[in-house]
Structure formats: structure tokens, C-alpha cells
Design an enzyme around this catalytic site. Structure first.
Site, mmCIF file in Angstrom:
data_model
loop_
_atom_site.group_PDB
_atom_site.id
_atom_site.type_symbol
_atom_site.label_atom_id
_atom_site.label_comp_id
_atom_site.label_asym_id
_atom_site.label_seq_id
_atom_site.Cartn_x
_atom_site.Cartn_y
_atom_site.Cartn_z
ATOM 1 C CG HIS A 93 -1.483 1.260 1.554
ATOM 2 N ND1 HIS A 93 -1.993 2.074 0.355
ATOM 3 C CD2 HIS A 93 -1.748 1.895 2.750
ATOM 4 C CE1 HIS A 93 -2.785 3.205 0.935
ATOM 5 N NE2 HIS A 93 -2.360 3.157 2.143
ATOM 6 C CG HIS A 95 0.172 7.614 1.041
ATOM 7 N ND1 HIS A 95 0.198 8.089 2.113
ATOM 8 C CD2 HIS A 95 -0.612 6.364 1.444
ATOM 9 C CE1 HIS A 95 -0.423 7.423 3.057
ATOM 10 N NE2 HIS A 95 -0.947 6.489 2.483
ATOM 11 C CE1 TYR A 120 4.965 -6.917 -19.334
ATOM 12 C CE2 TYR A 120 4.672 -6.166 -21.642
ATOM 13 C CZ TYR A 120 5.458 -6.919 -20.702
ATOM 14 O OH TYR A 120 6.346 -8.061 -21.108
#
Length: 219
Positions: A93, A95, A120
Site C-alpha cells: 500500500h 501514497h 502490461y
């Protein structure tokens, strides 16, 4: 791969993501599920650029802290992906700027946040879901992820950032990078009426590479 090697890989790839500007400050988190059912996850308030292998949070199979520093507040997010994506062994995860920007645009389809722009992107990410905004660490985000029923390996958290699950940590990182670059392409081409992959081209990719995509079509 031994646990020692997994710890080293988390730190190596986390540093690579940080040094390339894909997640600033102490943002972002990484986890890897281990063979005994427990998992390693990056600690809370830790920069991915300066992780210590010995201080990574070690959780047991029930998600309780067994050793290391206190884990990221995003444990519910990671847990939900592991519970619904049975083949997932790693979750990343970030930002990352372009993916966060994409998550804030009003035209984004929650069932397919990006159109089929490149081969892709589909091969690495499949389709990407968008879930509503939740404050960081809100356990309710787990319910939103579970509502996707395991159909998506890549998800955008609105006004927050992308999260990707993979069969290996390396695969999850590669998919995250592909998602970020595709979001960047989308923003560069927004309003320019670009050509996307056709349904026939998508079908060919799915057949050739064994892709399983959620049912959703872009015209």
C-alpha cells in the site's frame, strides 16, 4: 524463502519504492504472509526508506503482534485482502502521487478505475477497483475490500492511495509500479481521446496469458 530473507526483501524493496519517490515520508506499508500462517508487516510511523529487518512487526495467524515494533494502522486493510485473495502472499500500500490523483477524479468508474490502456497494465494489475474514502486505519475499510469478493488484486482507496496484492512480494511491487505508471499515462492523456485496447485485444491477452478479469467492459 526463509523468514530472514523475507525480512531483507521487505526492506530492500521498501527502500527502492521510497527512493524513487513512490511513497513519501512515513507513508505506505508492506506485508508478507509466511508459511506458518503469520505475517510480517512494516511498523507504524516507519519510512519505507529506512526499515530495520529486526524491527518489522511479526503477527501470528490471528493478527496479534508476536514480536517487533507496533504494526501499521492499516492491518485491517491487509487482513481483508489476505482473507479474500486466497493466492495473495504479499500486500503493498503506497501514497503514490498519480494513483492518489486518479482516485480523486469524478469520472472514475468504481468497477474499473482505469481503462484498458496497455497490455502490461492488464497483465500485472487486471482491473482496478475504487472504494470510497475512509480515514487511514479505519476498520470499515476491511468491509469495503471484502465487498469486492476477491475479484480485484489492485484497489484504489479514494483520496488516499493504491493497494495491491500479489502472489509474491516482487509481483506485488511490480504491479504497484505498473498501476502508478498507468495512472500517470491516464492523467497525461486525459481529454485527448486516446485509443484503448479493443475487446478483441483484451480477449487475446486473457487467452494467451490466462488472465481472469472482473466482468466489466469499456467501450
Amino acid at each position: 524463502m526463509t523468514e530472514t530473507r523475507v525480512r531483507e526483501e521487505i526492506c530492500r524493496l521498501g527502500r527502492s519504492l521510497f527512493e524513487r519517490g513512490l511513497t513519501p515520508g512515513s507513508s505506505g506499508n508492506i506485508s508478507v504472509r509466511l508459511d506458518d500462517g503469520g505475517w510480517l508487516v512494516t511498523p507504524t510511523n516507519a519510512s519505507l526508506g529506512s526499515l530495520d529487518p529486526a524491527r518489522l512487526s511479526r503477527l501470528d495467524a490471528d493478527g496479534r503482534l508476536a514480536s517487533g515494533d507496533a504494526p501499521t494502522k492499516e492491518v485491517p486493510l491487509h487482513t481483508a485482502l489476505y482473507q479474500t485473495r486466497r493466492t495473495a502472499r504479499a500486500v503493498v500500500h503506497l501514497h503514490s502521487t498519480h494513483s492518489v490523483a486518479l482516485s480523486m477524479l469524478p469520472e472514475i468508474d468504481p468497477r474499473a478505475a482505469l481503462p484498458p490502456m496497455t497490455a502490461y497494465y492488464l497483465m500485472k494489475c487486471g482491473l482496478t477497483a475504487l472504494v470510497p474514502y475512509y480515514r487511514p486505519g479505519d476498520p470499515a475499510v476491511a468491509d469495503a475490500i471484502k465487498g469486492l469478493a476477491g475479484k480485484y488484486s489492485s484497489v484504489l482507496l479514494a483520496n488516499h492511495g493504491p493497494v495491491v496484492a500479489g502472489e509474491t512480494l516482487e509481483a506485488a511491487v511490480y504491479a504497484m509500479e505498473e498501476l502508478e505508471e498507468t495512472a500517470r499515462l491516464y492523467l497525461l492523456l486525459r481529454g485527448l481521446n486516446p485509443r484503448f485496447l479493443t475487446p478483441a485485444q483484451i480477449a487475446d491477452l486473457s487467452k494467451t496469458f490466462g488472465l481472469t478479469l472482473p466482468e466489466h467492459g469499456h467501450e
